[in-house]
Write a protein that holds these residues in place. Sequence first.
Motif, PDB file in Angstrom:
ATOM      1  N   ILE A  32     -83.616 -22.461 -43.408  1.00 51.30           N
ATOM      2  CA  ILE A  32     -83.383 -21.908 -42.075  1.00 51.30           C
ATOM      3  C   ILE A  32     -81.899 -22.038 -41.759  1.00 51.30           C
ATOM      4  O   ILE A  32     -81.323 -23.111 -41.908  1.00 51.30           O
ATOM      5  N   LYS A  33     -81.283 -20.957 -41.334  1.00 49.80           N
ATOM      6  CA  LYS A  33     -79.864 -20.986 -40.965  1.00 49.80           C
ATOM      7  C   LYS A  33     -79.686 -21.749 -39.660  1.00 49.80           C
ATOM      8  O   LYS A  33     -80.571 -21.718 -38.799  1.00 49.80           O
ATOM      9  N   PRO A  34     -78.550 -22.421 -39.496  1.00 54.88           N
ATOM     10  CA  PRO A  34     -78.334 -23.214 -38.274  1.00 54.88           C
ATOM     11  C   PRO A  34     -78.507 -22.403 -36.986  1.00 54.88           C
ATOM     12  O   PRO A  34     -79.049 -22.913 -36.008  1.00 54.88           O
ATOM     13  N   GLU A  35     -78.070 -21.161 -36.982  1.00 54.34           N
ATOM     14  CA  GLU A  35     -78.178 -20.361 -35.754  1.00 54.34           C
ATOM     15  C   GLU A  35     -79.623 -19.981 -35.426  1.00 54.34           C
ATOM     16  O   GLU A  35     -79.920 -19.546 -34.321  1.00 54.34           O
ATOM     17  N   ASP A  36     -80.552 -20.147 -36.399  1.00 53.56           N
ATOM     18  CA  ASP A  36     -81.961 -19.864 -36.146  1.00 53.56           C
ATOM     19  C   ASP A  36     -82.749 -21.110 -35.754  1.00 53.56           C
ATOM     20  O   ASP A  36     -83.904 -21.017 -35.354  1.00 53.56           O
ATOM     21  N   ALA A  37     -82.134 -22.274 -35.878  1.00 55.27           N
ATOM     22  CA  ALA A  37     -82.815 -23.512 -35.498  1.00 55.27           C
ATOM     23  C   ALA A  37     -82.912 -23.603 -33.973  1.00 55.27           C
ATOM     24  O   ALA A  37     -82.049 -23.105 -33.255  1.00 55.27           O
ATOM     25  N   GLN A  38     -83.969 -24.190 -33.513  1.00 57.62           N
ATOM     26  CA  GLN A  38     -84.223 -24.407 -32.093  1.00 57.62           C
ATOM     27  C   GLN A  38     -84.251 -23.101 -31.294  1.00 57.62           C
ATOM     28  O   GLN A  38     -83.882 -23.062 -30.129  1.00 57.62           O
ATOM     29  N   ARG A  39     -84.698 -22.029 -31.941  1.00 54.53           N
ATOM     30  CA  ARG A  39     -84.892 -20.749 -31.253  1.00 54.53           C
ATOM     31  C   ARG A  39     -86.376 -20.449 -31.247  1.00 54.53           C
ATOM     32  O   ARG A  39     -87.066 -20.678 -32.234  1.00 54.53           O
ATOM     33  N   LEU A  40     -86.842 -19.916 -30.150  1.00 52.55           N
ATOM     34  CA  LEU A  40     -88.241 -19.531 -30.046  1.00 52.55           C
ATOM     35  C   LEU A  40     -88.465 -18.294 -30.910  1.00 52.55           C
ATOM     36  O   LEU A  40     -87.724 -17.315 -30.807  1.00 52.55           O
ATOM     37  N   SER A  41     -89.463 -18.354 -31.771  1.00 51.54           N
ATOM     38  CA  SER A  41     -89.781 -17.235 -32.653  1.00 51.54           C
ATOM     39  C   SER A  41     -91.101 -16.612 -32.232  1.00 51.54           C
ATOM     40  O   SER A  41     -91.972 -17.281 -31.682  1.00 51.54           O
ATOM     41  N   GLN A  42     -91.257 -15.337 -32.517  1.00 51.48           N
ATOM     42  CA  GLN A  42     -92.532 -14.670 -32.296  1.00 51.48           C
ATOM     43  C   GLN A  42     -93.343 -14.799 -33.578  1.00 51.48           C
ATOM     44  O   GLN A  42     -92.799 -14.744 -34.674  1.00 51.48           O
ATOM     45  N   VAL A  43     -94.654 -14.988 -33.433  1.00 52.61           N
ATOM     46  CA  VAL A  43     -95.522 -15.112 -34.601  1.00 52.61           C
ATOM     47  C   VAL A  43     -96.664 -14.108 -34.492  1.00 52.61           C
ATOM     48  O   VAL A  43     -97.041 -13.686 -33.395  1.00 52.61           O
ATOM     49  N   GLN A  44     -97.168 -13.733 -35.663  1.00 50.39           N
ATOM     50  CA  GLN A  44     -98.256 -12.765 -35.705  1.00 50.39           C
ATOM     51  C   GLN A  44     -99.133 -13.112 -36.904  1.00 50.39           C
ATOM     52  O   GLN A  44     -98.625 -13.437 -37.985  1.00 50.39           O
ATOM     53  N   ASP A  45    -100.438 -13.035 -36.740  1.00 50.78           N
ATOM     54  CA  ASP A  45    -101.379 -13.331 -37.822  1.00 50.78           C
ATOM     55  C   ASP A  45    -101.548 -12.111 -38.724  1.00 50.78           C
ATOM     56  O   ASP A  45    -101.500 -10.966 -38.274  1.00 50.78           O
ATOM     57  N   ALA A  46    -101.763 -12.388 -40.008  1.00 51.86           N
ATOM     58  CA  ALA A  46    -102.003 -11.321 -40.980  1.00 51.86           C
ATOM     59  C   ALA A  46    -102.765 -11.894 -42.162  1.00 51.86           C
ATOM     60  O   ALA A  46    -102.949 -13.103 -42.282  1.00 51.86           O
ATOM     61  N   VAL A  47    -103.208 -10.997 -43.040  1.00 49.94           N
ATOM     62  CA  VAL A  47    -103.894 -11.375 -44.278  1.00 49.94           C
ATOM     63  C   VAL A  47    -103.157 -10.691 -45.428  1.00 49.94           C
ATOM     64  O   VAL A  47    -102.780  -9.522 -45.333  1.00 49.94           O
TER      65      VAL A  47
END
Length: 167
Positions: A32-47
Amino acid sequence: MKDAARSCIQVALAACALVMVSACSTTSPDVIKPEDAQRLSQVQDAVVLNVRPVVVEGSQSGLGGATGAIVGAVGGNSAVSGNGRGSAVAGVLGAVVGGVVGNAVERYGTREDAIEILLQLSNGERRSIVQAKGTEEFKPGDAVILVVTGGKTRVILAPKVTAPATK
């Protein structure tokens, strides 16, 4: 004069090594890049529907070619004794060969083994994503989560949910 040429070659080789190391980058889902740490991410379920190995082509920023050309020119020029036309021709030929070799080193040095994952989302849509191989192995039928952070998506295995213990 030969000591000066040798010093130039050593400096150019060190610069080449520095350029090659700095050009190395990873797209691993485990990094994980430092600028992506402690950022809220969107998640989605898949198969997972299918997984296949692919290769992400290496970069060709020009730094490898330029560095190789400098090293080749210095090396070619110093390889031929004298200050005449032969020395200049050798320098030009060295620059051309060094540029080609430097470009190839950069391109193949930044290639990355990856996987293409074909996914079925919970709403029925299908998506495909290419990501570098990480520590997780995906198989058809695996439940996964798509994590979107800053416009970049990575696929991770969904956590296994266990039933609570009964008393």
